[in-house]
Enzyme design. Structure first.
Site, PDB file in Angstrom:
ATOM      1  CG  ASP A 109      -0.212  -0.353   2.515  1.00 58.16           C
ATOM      2  OD1 ASP A 109       0.877   0.188   2.850  1.00 58.16           O
ATOM      3  OD2 ASP A 109      -0.794  -1.232   3.327  1.00 58.16           O
ATOM      4  CG  HIS A 126       4.391  -9.552  -1.251  1.00 56.79           C
ATOM      5  ND1 HIS A 126       3.736  -9.881  -0.159  1.00 56.79           N
ATOM      6  CD2 HIS A 126       5.320 -10.333  -1.479  1.00 56.79           C
ATOM      7  CE1 HIS A 126       3.768 -11.088   0.149  1.00 56.79           C
ATOM      8  NE2 HIS A 126       4.867 -11.788  -0.741  1.00 56.79           N
ATOM      9  CB  CYS A 134       3.908   0.749 -20.547  1.00 57.26           C
ATOM     10  SG  CYS A 134       3.540  -0.185 -22.063  1.00 57.26           S
ATOM     11  CB  CYS A 137       7.090   1.308 -24.318  1.00 52.61           C
ATOM     12  SG  CYS A 137       6.201   2.393 -23.295  1.00 52.61           S
ATOM     13  CB  CYS A 159       3.527   1.972 -26.760  1.00 50.08           C
ATOM     14  SG  CYS A 159       3.441   0.940 -25.294  1.00 50.08           S
ATOM     15  N   GLY A 197       1.980  -7.783  12.815  1.00 53.16           N
ATOM     16  CA  GLY A 197       0.554  -8.254  11.994  1.00 53.16           C
ATOM     17  C   GLY A 197       0.634  -9.044  10.799  1.00 53.16           C
ATOM     18  CG  ASN A 223      -0.964 -11.137  14.845  1.00 52.95           C
ATOM     19  OD1 ASN A 223      -2.000 -10.991  15.031  1.00 52.95           O
ATOM     20  ND2 ASN A 223      -0.515 -11.230  13.798  1.00 52.95           N
ATOM     21  CB  ALA A 241       0.628  -2.934  14.759  1.00 51.85           C
TER      22      ALA A 241
END
Length: 252
Positions: A109, A126, A134, A137, A159, A197, A223, A241
């Site tokens: 995020d 991640h 793109c 290109c 493109c 978390g 947690n 958290a």
């Protein structure tokens, strides 16, 4: 709880090298729903009857970019409608105070960046949802919000190729540079590792925790619930958290 927080704070103060690991629970404290599971965006399956892992996969982006982007857009809108919370800001403050404090995040995020974490010590395993680029290109496009209000999939202005976010979709490899950076730092050793978390048991999360504990370091989980990691760390701090991290930093 105060005594446990004081114990964790003392370990942080005494440490030089620290690793913080954040997962979906931290973003959930911002009101951002996870993409799987109870309370998630799709509760495991899409309206087309597909597992969400299939809809949000690299092969689906190539085969049916409109379908993949239908669900990428829901994630994007959710991320843009929420914002960094007190937990993110507490992490950024801790990184400012501890120049060898690293952050490994599963979240896409961008809230750690928004909260001010030094990006040279943030490993986004991640990726992030922005900026788009793109596939044809390579042109970079920073207009994620605008594209989410237009027909999908988003197209390149140069493109007309299909744009994608620099995020790891299902069935795609983790970014080599992020993995290399993580394990290079793990080999140097950490004195304190804190999982925040996440209940994931991926090797890149479990190994830093186990290796640090085996080498005499201090390991912590923050947690609201107990997870598979809870019995493998020195301390389990039960709570959000959003609440625990600011209190922890206030003791440092």
């Amino acid at each position: 709880m105060d005594e446990v927080i004081a114990r964790v704070a003392q370990a942080i103060v005494a440490a030089e090298r620290i690793l913080l690991i954040t997962g979906a629970g931290l973003s959930a404290d911002s009101g951002l729903p996870t993409y799987r599971g109870l309370g998630g965006l799709y509760n495991g399956h899409t309206v087309e009857g597909l597992p969400i892992e299939e809809a949000l996969s690299g092969p689906m982006l190539q085969r049916d970019p409109a379908l993949c982007w239908k669900y990428l857009a829901e994630l994007g809108k959710a991320c843009l409608s929420a914002q960094a919370n007190a937990g993110h800001y507490a992490i950024a403050e801790l990184q400012r105070r501890k120049p060898q404090c690293w952050l490994l995040t599963q979240n896409i995020d961008g809230y750690h960046r928004a909260a001010g974490s030094p990006m040279e010590r943030v490993i986004e395993i991640h990726g992030e949802l922005a900026p788009l680029y793109c596939q044809s290109c390579g042109a970079v496009d920073t207009e994620l919000a605008e594209h989410l209000s237009r027909p999908l999939p988003p197209r390149c202005a140069q493109c007309a190729g299909v744009l994608r976010p620099p995020v790891v979709l299902f069935e795609e490899m983790l970014p080599e540079q992020a993995i290399d950076t993580l394990y290079a730092e793990v080999r140097k050793g950490f004195e304190v590792v804190i999982s925040i978390g996440t209940s994931a048991s991926f090797p890149y999360i479990v190994e830093p925790l186990l290796r640090t504990r085996q080498n005499g370091g201090f390991t912590v989980e923050i947690n609201p619930q107990r997870t598979d990691l809870s019995g493998r760390v020195d301390v389990h701090l039960q709570g959000r958290a959003l609440d625990v991290l600011p209190e922890l930093v206030s003791h440092i």
